[in-house]
Design an enzyme around this catalytic site. Structure first.
Site, PDB file in Angstrom:
ATOM      1  N   ALA A 195      14.576  -2.388  55.990  1.00  0.00           N
ATOM      2  CA  ALA A 195      15.219  -3.564  56.591  1.00  0.00           C
ATOM      3  C   ALA A 195      15.468  -4.552  55.452  1.00  0.00           C
ATOM      4  CB  ALA A 195      14.309  -4.162  57.654  1.00  0.00           C
ATOM      5  N   GLY A 246      12.347 -13.016  54.325  1.00  0.00           N
ATOM      6  CA  GLY A 246      11.967 -11.617  54.584  1.00  0.00           C
ATOM      7  C   GLY A 246      12.008 -11.341  56.066  1.00  0.00           C
ATOM      8  N   ASN A 247      11.406 -10.263  56.472  1.00  0.00           N
ATOM      9  CA  ASN A 247      11.328  -9.956  57.907  1.00  0.00           C
ATOM     10  C   ASN A 247      10.044  -9.182  58.175  1.00  0.00           C
ATOM     11  OD1 ASN A 247      11.870  -7.027  57.571  1.00  0.00           O
ATOM     12  ND2 ASN A 247      13.824  -7.813  56.778  1.00  0.00           N
ATOM     13  N   ASN A 248       9.846  -8.843  59.449  1.00  0.00           N
ATOM     14  CA  ASN A 248       8.558  -8.247  59.847  1.00  0.00           C
ATOM     15  C   ASN A 248       8.505  -6.723  59.753  1.00  0.00           C
ATOM     16  OD1 ASN A 248       7.246 -10.611  60.440  1.00  0.00           O
ATOM     17  ND2 ASN A 248       8.127 -10.714  62.514  1.00  0.00           N
TER      18      ASN A 248
END
Ligand code: CTP
Length: 398
Positions: A275, A208-210
């Site tokens: 995102a 995943g990402n932030n």
């Protein structure tokens, strides 16, 4: 009608202050959120307790709350407000507003507010007629503020003439009319993606990402403000769901893809700010992977490009907006994405800009349209960025 609208009422020290209790009631009945800021003199005419009870919010009168030792931030109040209505506005406050004098919380809020400001003068007839008052009111008009003109009638001095504050019912009508005229996206459906996606490796681990989803939420709120019917498809997030937004939580890129295509047909404007993870594990393990597995290799495959899939099938009446997060050759890459994904607009975020990106409350963008016109913007709060993006979208709808 005013559901979800944030109205800041500014009360100054005039006898007409008592009428703001009625105005507060009327606006609350229309389901607006009301906050009140008062000058110290206004407290002589109406109590903060009356207004906090009616507005269901604390009333702000000083820069600091002496009981809690908390700071009442004029900047936050100004940013919270969709409109700021100063009523009644005395000759004294009008003079200060016209000349940048900032010696109380109301005036500091006025000077930091970026929203439309409405000013309803109220004073005795000779004060109203005085050339300095006329000049100051003119200055405020030139600044772009709306004057809710005083009316003729009996004044507190028992004299007859112009200087009475407009009646609360009329002020309420003016506020309603303002929000109606601002509903440029009424009857439009806006579909927004936001946040990250999580691609499960096993039941407890993911790729995943932030991304926080804050930019997407700011876009959803702005679309709502403009009267649109809004659907937000959002990956894992810590945000408070908004009841006036059709809020759809998803986890993975596949789920986001499915929900986007389910909601696509009826959408007029589609903004993809999510995102999305570009890769997912080819095989997700149904059991937690043990660390005894020392030489672990996770085979990845690309996720579906949701934006591209929409670009392929969008109709000519649908407006498609994508985001591009770039770290090099920013402008060229964004322009290429605009073309290859068949977008109407692309919003470029550069990873090289301080304060822009995932976890910040601010963002710095450039908007590129199909004619390759580039609009560059300063670092701003995400809600102001959302306003800039919708200004561009609305200009393309005309
Ligand atoms: N996007 C999407 N589906 C994906 C990946 C991206 O819908 N699987 C969308 C994003 O929501 C964004 C835009 O595509 O609006 C651009 O995302 P970005 O990551 O900058 O570009 P990519 O197309 O993924 O290309 P690259 O990562 O190679 O720069």
């Amino acid at each position: 009608m005013l559901k979800g609208k944030n109205i800041l009422l500014g009360i100054t020290g005039g006898i007409a202050s008592y009428k703001i209790a009625t105005l507060t009631r009327l606006l609350k009945k229309s389901r607006a959120n009301i906050k009140v800021v008062m000058t110290p003199a206004a407290k002589e005419f109406i109590t903060p307790l009356t207004l906090s009870t009616l507005s269901e919010n604390p009333v702000y009168t000083e820069f600091a709350n002496r009981q809690t030792s908390e700071w009442n931030s004029h900047v936050e109040l100004g940013l919270w407000a969709d409109i700021f209505v100063v009523a009644p506005a005395t000759a004294n406050t009008i003079a200060k507003m016209a000349n940048g004098i900032c010696d109380n919380l109301l005036l500091a809020t006025y000077m930091s507010a970026k929203c439309p400001v409405f000013i309803a003068p109220a004073m005795d007839l000779d004060m109203f007629k005085h050339p300095t008052t006329a000049k100051n009111i003119n200055t405020l008009k030139e600044f772009g503020y709306t004057i809710i003109d005083a009316v003729e009638g009996e004044l507190a001095s028992r004299l007859m003439g112009k200087g009475r504050m407009e009646e609360p019912e009329k002020i309420s009508e003016i506020i309603h009319a303002f929000f109606i005229s601002n509903q440029v996206l009424k009857n439009k459906k806006v579909l927004i993606t936001a946040g990250p996606t999580h691609e499960q490796i096993d039941p407890v681990r993911f790729i995943g990402n932030n991304s926080s989803g804050k930019m997407g939420l700011a876009l959803a709120k702005e679309a709502k403000k403009l009267g649109a019917d809004v659907t937000l498809i959002i990956g894992p997030n810590k945000l408070e769901p908004q009841e006036d937004i059709n809020w759809i939580n998803v986890k993975s890129a596949d789920e986001m893809y499915t929900q986007v295509h389910k909601n696509l047909k009826k959408a007029d404007i589609i903004i993809m700010s999510a995102a999305v993870a570009d890769f997912k594990p080819k095989n997700s393990s149904s059991q937690k992977i043990k660390k005894s597995n020392t030489n672990l290799i996770i085979e990845l495959e690309p996720t579906k490009d949701i934006l591209k899939s929409v670009g392929l099938i969008k109709t000519k009446n649908q407006l498609l907006v994508g985001f591009a997060l770039e770290s090099e050759n920013e402008l060229k890459n964004a322009k290429d994405k605009l073309k290859t994904k068949n977008l109407d607009l692309i919003i470029l975020n550069s990873l090289n800009d301080q304060g822009a990106g995932f976890e910040f409350d601010t963002n710095k963008i450039s908007i590129i349209d199909k004619k390759n016109k580039v609009d560059n913007f300063e670092l701003k709060s995400k809600s102001e960025v959302a306003t800039d993006i919708f200004n561009k979208i609305v200009s393309l709808q005309k």
